[in-house]
Write an enzyme that holds these catalytic residues in place. Structure first.
Site, PDB file in Angstrom:
ATOM      1  N   ARG A 139       0.833  -1.207   0.000  1.00 36.52           N
ATOM      2  CA  ARG A 139       0.000   0.000   0.000  1.00 36.52           C
ATOM      3  C   ARG A 139       0.870   1.261   0.000  1.00 36.52           C
ATOM      4  O   ARG A 139       0.513   2.277  -0.592  1.00 36.52           O
ATOM      5  CB  ARG A 139      -0.900  -0.019   1.244  1.00 36.52           C
ATOM      6  CG  ARG A 139      -1.802   1.190   1.386  1.00 36.52           C
ATOM      7  CD  ARG A 139      -3.123   0.955   0.772  1.00 36.52           C
ATOM      8  NE  ARG A 139      -4.023   2.113   0.903  1.00 36.52           N
ATOM      9  CZ  ARG A 139      -5.053   2.316   0.129  1.00 36.52           C
ATOM     10  NH1 ARG A 139      -5.328   1.474  -0.836  1.00 36.52           N
ATOM     11  NH2 ARG A 139      -5.841   3.363   0.299  1.00 36.52           N
ATOM     12  N   ASP A 162      -2.835  -5.047   2.715  1.00 31.14           N
ATOM     13  CA  ASP A 162      -3.774  -5.964   3.348  1.00 31.14           C
ATOM     14  C   ASP A 162      -5.123  -5.951   2.647  1.00 31.14           C
ATOM     15  O   ASP A 162      -5.635  -4.897   2.275  1.00 31.14           O
ATOM     16  CB  ASP A 162      -3.982  -5.586   4.822  1.00 31.14           C
ATOM     17  CG  ASP A 162      -2.755  -5.864   5.664  1.00 31.14           C
ATOM     18  OD1 ASP A 162      -1.978  -6.756   5.267  1.00 31.14           O
ATOM     19  OD2 ASP A 162      -2.573  -5.212   6.697  1.00 31.14           O
TER      20      ASP A 162
END
Length: 438
Positions: free
Chosen positions: A97, A121
């Protein structure tokens, strides 16, 4: 995929020093791209997400020198912006990310950037609107290439420079705030960011940028004011200890009835984390800048003042970080009493509780956002099981559950845990845990 084999039930004892903060490290490493001068960053955690980002920086042309454990000098003197067009960058960028945060610095310094939809995630929808809308308000033109799933951002004004603006963020996104702040430091004019995230990670980033020569005011609040400068310089920065890892050690200590001292935690930057664990009945003491957790045979969950069941929920800073709710669920399974855990920010983060139920936990998953935990008070223990780590925080929570369980557990896909926790098996063995990597 690697696995952990854990024989649970051991009582642990000893001292542990938390790693550097993962989220802060990802931000300040991206800030290196704002200047051609050298930055020295200390206390960088040796975790997989950070290693992946440093590989991206290295491939962009950043010179990286290791001075010692967690201590690196980085210099973005000669950047190869064309690396962003390669398949390799698209693959690296999709894996974490944090890769999204190269956008602001590169756009500000070079006037163009390409970024893939980032990975990280799988905990539900994680919008990029905060990043893209903020950069667009600073003057970026944005095109999305659907075939290859990446965004192309560029400046088409004569000066090829971002322009300061007023930005009211729809959500207090931490990485979105970081991206906009970094971009605005080199913009022409004044930028005001309202409803900005104000976590310690953001405060640390702002302090770093000011040391580099930026003009940022409002640090620690949700109203950030930035006067753009023409260039930034180098400096030395020390990353804070990781508050989520500190919370993980507190939870582990409580559920395993262990005596652990967590060293140099930076108490003033922990917010409500210690109080939240105390609401769960967990004893902890402040000893200088350490947290000392004595061995407890039981801990009783506090009720609210009107005698209602305790509810713990996440919120933007200074509220409780959502990254600790998974740990708190596991801790609650062996508490005396009941608690409602309300995960407001992500709709897929509680789905790991079915594994805890298989291990013997009494949990009612009310909906994707809420779980009620009825504590077993160590009268009935979790039992060992074969588990799979779906993401970083659920992974460490299942690991904590396995360490408290009776019997042997196998945790698969531990690469997810390695993304956020440094040498976790080695550090646990020092405390007395029976854990091996297989």
């Amino acid at each position: 995929m690697g696995s952990f084999k854990i024989k649970g039930g051991n009582i642990l004892k000893g001292e542990i020093t938390p790693q550097g903060a993962k989220n802060e490290a990802l931000q300040v490493l991206c800030a290196v791209l704002l200047t051609h001068e050298k930055l020295r960053i200390k206390n960088i955690p040796e975790i997989e997400d950070v290693k992946c980002l440093m590989k991206i920086l290295e491939n962009l042309g950043v010179i990286i020198e290791k001075n010692g454990i967690g201590d690196y000098s980085l210099q973005a003197k000669n950047i190869n912006i064309e690396y962003l067009n390669t398949d390799q960058f698209l693959e690296y960028g999709k894996s974490i990310r944090g890769s999204i945060m190269v956008a602001g610095p590169l756009l500000a310094r070079f006037g163009k950037v390409k970024i893939p939809i980032p990975g990280g995630d799988r905990i539900g929808r994680r919008r990029l609107d905060a990043h893209l809308i903020g950069l667009k308000l600073l003057g970026a033109v944005i095109h999305y290439h659907n075939e290859h799933k990446y965004f192309h951002l560029y400046l088409n004004n004569k000066k090829k420079r971002l322009i300061g603006n007023y930005i009211l963020m729809e959500e207090a996104s931490i990485t979105g705030t970081a991206n906009i702040i970094m971009a605005a430091t080199l913009a022409n004019g004044k930028t005001i960011i309202y409803n900005a995230a104000c976590e310690p990670y953001i405060q640390q980033l702002c302090k770093l940028l000011n040391k580099m020569g930026a003009k940022i005011k409002g640090i620690g609040s949700n109203l950030i004011k930035i006067i753009g400068v023409s260039n930034l310089g180098g400096c030395i920065h020390v990353i804070l200890p990781d508050m989520v890892e500190i919370g993980s050690w507190i939870g582990l200590s409580a559920i395993t009835c262990s005596e652990i001292r967590i060293k140099n935690v930076s108490w003033k930057n922990l917010g409500v984390i210690p109080k939240t664990f105390q609401k769960m009945g967990i004893k902890l003491e402040k000893k200088k800048d350490d947290i000392y957790i004595p061995s407890q045979k039981s801990y009783k969950i506090n009720k609210l003042l009107n005698n209602a069941i305790l509810t713990i929920s996440d919120a933007p800073w200074p509220g409780l970080t959502p990254d600790l709710l998974s740990v708190l669920i596991v801790v609650a399974t062996q508490a005396e009493g009941s608690v409602l855990i309300h995960q407001k920010m992500f709709e897929s983060r509680l789905f790991f509780v079915d594994k805890l139920i298989e291990m013997g936990a009494q949990i009612i998953l009310c909906d994707p956002h809420r779980a009620t935990v009825i504590g077993l008070n160590h009268q009935s223990y979790l039992k060992g099981s074969i588990l799979n780590s779906p993401d970083i925080r659920a992974g460490i929570s299942l690991l904590i559950a396995a360490l408290s369980a009776k019997g042997t557990s196998i945790i698969k896909n531990i690469e997810q845990i390695d993304r956020g926790y440094e040498n976790i098996d080695h550090r646990l063995r020092i405390l007395g845990a029976d854990i091996v990597r297989i």
